[in-house]
Scaffold this active site. Structure first.
Site, short mmCIF file in Angstrom:
data_model
loop_
_atom_site.label_atom_id
_atom_site.label_comp_id
_atom_site.label_asym_id
_atom_site.label_seq_id
_atom_site.Cartn_x
_atom_site.Cartn_y
_atom_site.Cartn_z
N GLU A 2 -1.99 -4.30 -9.09
CA GLU A 2 -1.95 -5.22 -8.11
C GLU A 2 -1.25 -6.45 -8.36
O GLU A 2 -1.13 -7.68 -7.96
CB GLU A 2 -3.53 -5.93 -8.12
N ARG A 24 0.89 -1.13 0.05
CA ARG A 24 -0.13 0.06 -0.11
C ARG A 24 0.81 1.19 0.00
O ARG A 24 1.43 1.66 1.02
CB ARG A 24 -0.92 0.14 1.14
N ALA A 41 -13.48 7.21 5.91
CA ALA A 41 -12.85 8.13 6.75
C ALA A 41 -13.90 9.36 6.64
O ALA A 41 -13.46 10.42 5.90
CB ALA A 41 -11.48 8.76 6.37
#
Length: 178
Positions: A139, A61, A112
């Site tokens: 990915e 990430r 968030a």
């Protein structure tokens, strides 16, 4: 009238995955302010479950500079109107190669809410069959593996799984109660 009123809005930045906007606001007492908001398409998180184990994915990430274990999840910016269950099936197939007979909605989670409008649908996928993953270009480094419920809980407790959406999804699974 909403608690905070939007007076004006301007787009600051856009790419295929997000829009950053800045809103001029008015609070209930009449004082002005600004809010920066990241608009992203809704996403689906899938909990592939064979009755004993969960399938997790691990990938690098970039924003946090580390590899993370999490449940398969993603959005489809090019198909923003896709149904959540269809998006869940697509993410599951792409990231793990798995297919499922059933996708049960466990709930929704805000990513968030203090900075983004994005929300996610959480699905429990059962009736699993194996297949080949069809990873997106971003990915390339993704891998996936099966973990027992005990392993998943230990990974959460020990900080191996720190993805807030995955932890929230596991909480929804536990509340399901079956």
């Amino acid at each position: 009238m909403p608690f905070i009123e939007r007076v004006a809005s301007r787009e600051i930045y856009r790419n295929p995955w997000l829009v950053l906007r800045e809103d001029d606001i008015r609070r209930p007492d009449g004082s002005p302010g600004i809010y920066s908001v990241v608009d992203k398409p809704h996403y689906a998180l899938v909990m592939p479950y064979d009755g004993q184990r969960f399938r997790l994915v691990e990938q690098f990430r970039y924003p946090v500079g580390a590899r993370r274990w999490e449940f398969p999840q993603g959005a489809a910016p090019d198909h923003a109107d896709i149904e959540p269950a269809e998006l869940a099936a697509r993410e599951l197939r792409e990231e793990t190669g798995l297919r499922a007979e059933s996708f049960e909605v466990l709930g929704q989670v805000d990513v968030a809410p203090g900075m983004t409008s994005q929300l996610g649908w959480v699905f429990l996928a059962t009736g699993i069959t194996e297949g080949e993953a069809d990873l997106e270009h971003e990915e390339q480094d993704m891998r996936s593996a099966w973990f027992s419920r005990d392993d998943v809980e230990q990974m959460i407790r020990s900080g191996v799984i720190v993805d807030a959406q995955s932890i929230a999804a596991y909480g929804l699974f536990l509340l399901r109660g079956r």
